[in-house]
Design a protein around this motif. Sequence first.
Motif, mmCIF file in Angstrom:
data_model
loop_
_atom_site.group_PDB
_atom_site.id
_atom_site.type_symbol
_atom_site.label_atom_id
_atom_site.label_comp_id
_atom_site.label_asym_id
_atom_site.label_seq_id
_atom_site.Cartn_x
_atom_site.Cartn_y
_atom_site.Cartn_z
ATOM 1 N N ASP A 95 0.831 1.238 -8.874
ATOM 2 C CA ASP A 95 -0.614 1.105 -8.688
ATOM 3 C C ASP A 95 -1.121 2.089 -7.637
ATOM 4 O OD1 ASP A 95 -3.108 0.100 -9.312
ATOM 5 O OD2 ASP A 95 -3.033 -1.486 -7.809
ATOM 6 N N TRP A 96 -0.648 3.326 -7.728
ATOM 7 C CA TRP A 96 -1.088 4.389 -6.838
ATOM 8 C C TRP A 96 -2.036 5.330 -7.586
ATOM 9 C CZ3 TRP A 96 3.812 6.588 -3.924
ATOM 10 C CH2 TRP A 96 4.337 5.585 -3.091
ATOM 11 N N HIS A 97 -3.064 5.760 -6.888
ATOM 12 C CA HIS A 97 -4.007 6.700 -7.459
ATOM 13 C C HIS A 97 -4.443 7.673 -6.358
ATOM 14 C CE1 HIS A 97 -4.312 3.968 -10.915
ATOM 15 N NE2 HIS A 97 -4.400 2.998 -10.013
ATOM 16 N N ARG A 98 -4.304 8.958 -6.641
ATOM 17 C CA ARG A 98 -4.708 10.021 -5.712
ATOM 18 C C ARG A 98 -4.127 9.784 -4.320
ATOM 19 N NH1 ARG A 98 -7.097 14.071 -8.761
ATOM 20 N NH2 ARG A 98 -7.482 14.937 -6.697
ATOM 21 N N SER A 135 0.838 -1.197 0.000
ATOM 22 C CA SER A 135 0.000 0.000 0.000
ATOM 23 C C SER A 135 0.874 1.247 0.000
ATOM 24 C CB SER A 135 -0.911 0.015 1.229
ATOM 25 O OG SER A 135 -0.152 0.225 2.407
ATOM 26 N N ALA A 136 0.335 2.330 -0.521
ATOM 27 C CA ALA A 136 1.066 3.602 -0.515
ATOM 28 C C ALA A 136 1.366 4.033 0.915
ATOM 29 C CB ALA A 136 0.255 4.678 -1.234
ATOM 30 N N GLU A 137 0.424 3.778 1.822
ATOM 31 C CA GLU A 137 0.627 4.168 3.220
ATOM 32 C C GLU A 137 1.832 3.453 3.820
ATOM 33 O OE1 GLU A 137 -2.165 3.261 1.871
ATOM 34 O OE2 GLU A 137 -3.549 4.954 2.105
ATOM 35 N N GLU A 138 1.917 2.140 3.601
ATOM 36 C CA GLU A 138 3.022 1.366 4.145
ATOM 37 C C GLU A 138 4.346 1.769 3.500
ATOM 38 O OE1 GLU A 138 4.507 -3.325 4.498
ATOM 39 O OE2 GLU A 138 2.628 -2.817 3.475
ATOM 40 N N THR A 139 4.330 1.935 2.179
ATOM 41 C CA THR A 139 5.557 2.275 1.450
ATOM 42 C C THR A 139 6.097 3.628 1.880
ATOM 43 O OG1 THR A 139 4.906 0.948 -0.469
ATOM 44 C CG2 THR A 139 6.523 2.698 -0.840
ATOM 45 N N LEU A 140 5.237 4.625 1.961
ATOM 46 C CA LEU A 140 5.696 5.972 2.270
ATOM 47 C C LEU A 140 6.047 6.129 3.749
ATOM 48 C CD1 LEU A 140 3.265 7.914 -0.047
ATOM 49 C CD2 LEU A 140 5.758 7.842 -0.231
#
Length: 431
Positions: free
Chosen positions: A171-174, A122-127
Motif C-alpha cells: 500500500d505504498w504510493h509515490r 507506514s513507508a517511513e517507519e518500514t524504510l
Amino acid sequence: MNGGVQPASKQSMRRHNLALVLRQVAAGQSASRATVAAQVGLTKATVSSLVEELRLAGLVVEHVPENQGRVGRPGGALALNPRGAAGVGVEVNVDYTAVCVADLTGAPRVRLTERVRNRGRSAEETLYAAGRLAARACAAARRAGLAPVQVNLGVPGLVRDDEVLHAPNLDWHRVPAAMLLKRGLGRQPLEVSVDNEANLAAIGEFQARPAGAGDSFLYVSGGIGIGAGLMVDGTLFRGGGFAGEIGHVTVRPDGGECGCGARGCLERYAGQDALLLAAGIDPAQPADPDLPPVGAEARGRRGEGQFGLATATSEGPVDQLAALAAAGDEAATDALTVAGRALGVVLSSAVNLLDPPEVVIGGIYARLAPWLLPILQEQLNSRVTSGRWRPDRLQVSGLGAEAAVRGAAGAGVQTILRDPSAYIDLTSPAG
C-alpha cells in the motif's frame, strides 16, 4: 574538422582501462599481469600500473609463489579481494525485511533478517527500520574487514528514479524510498539505489548460476506478489522500465479484484496469500518458533568472517503448506493444483511470446516445486505452440527466497566492477 568528436581524455581512458582490467581479473582463473595484458590488448607496463592502482585500493590481491626462482617481477596470480569493497542488498517485502552484504567475489558475508509485517506500517517507519538493519549489517561487515560501498534496495512494486511509484501489496504510493532508507542508515557514506525485487532476484539467479549455464532465461519469483525478470545474454530486460509484472497478467477477466485495481490477476490464484487461504492456512501466522531469534549473530566457519542468521527462506506458513501437501491433505493439494494451472497458463503465454531458453521458478515456488513442477510441465507441454518444450527448460532456483536480497547485494558489487575508478576516487585520501 572532426565533426564534433572529441578525443578521449586521460581521465576517461584511465576509467575505461581500470574497469577493463578489473573485469578481466573477475572473469579470469588466477591470471597474471602478463596474461591480463594479452587478453585486454594493453601493454604489460600499462596493465602493471593499473593493477598496482587496483591493488593499493584493495580491489585485487596478487598471490606470488614463494621461491619462484625467477629474475625480475614474479608472475603472481591476480584475484578479486574478498576483504575489500562490498555491496549491500536490502529487500523490503510484505512479511520480512532482509539484508545481505556480499564481498567483491559475490559471496554473501553477512545476512540479517527481520520477520515483521510491513503491510500496514507506514513507508517511513518500514524504510527507517530497514535502514537500521542495514546499518547493523554494515557494522558486522566492517568487523569482518569489508568496506560496504553501494546499497541496493529491492521492493515489490513499480520503481522509477529510486522512487516507488506503486507497491500494492505494501500500500505504498509515490514513496521516496532511497531518501527514507538513508535516514535509517544514518551518517554512513553509502549510495542508495532502488529497484523492483523480482528484477534483483533475476540478477541474483544469474550471478549464482554455475559455469556453463545459459545466460538467457525468464525468472519468476513467487511470494505474496508474483514478479518476473527476463535475462537476455546476461542483461536484465527492462522494457520501458516496468517489465516483469507477470503477477498482474489477467487469468480470468471476470475474476476477483486484485490489489492493483484490476480483476482476475495471476496473484489472485497463485500468490502466497491465495495459496494459503485456499489450503485453510492463516497467512498471518508467525514463522516457526523453533527458528533462531532474529538478530542473533552466529559466526560462521572460523576465519571467513561470515555471519549466518534466520533468513527469508524461513516461511512458516509455506512450510506448513508443503507439509500438508506431502501428507496428502486434499485442501493443500487442491490449492497447489489451482495455483499451478493458473501459473502454467501465464508461463505458456510468456514462452509463446518470448521463447526464452529456460524458465526458472523461485521464491516460494522453489519450496513448492515438487507439487508445482508436474502441473507447470503439463501446461507448457499442451500450450507452447512451437512443440519444442523440453522438461530441462523448466528449472528451480537454488536461491529460493534469498534471490532478491542476494541479487541486490550482487548489483552493488557489479557497480564497483563496472567503474572501479569511482570507488578509488571516493575512498582515496584526496577524495
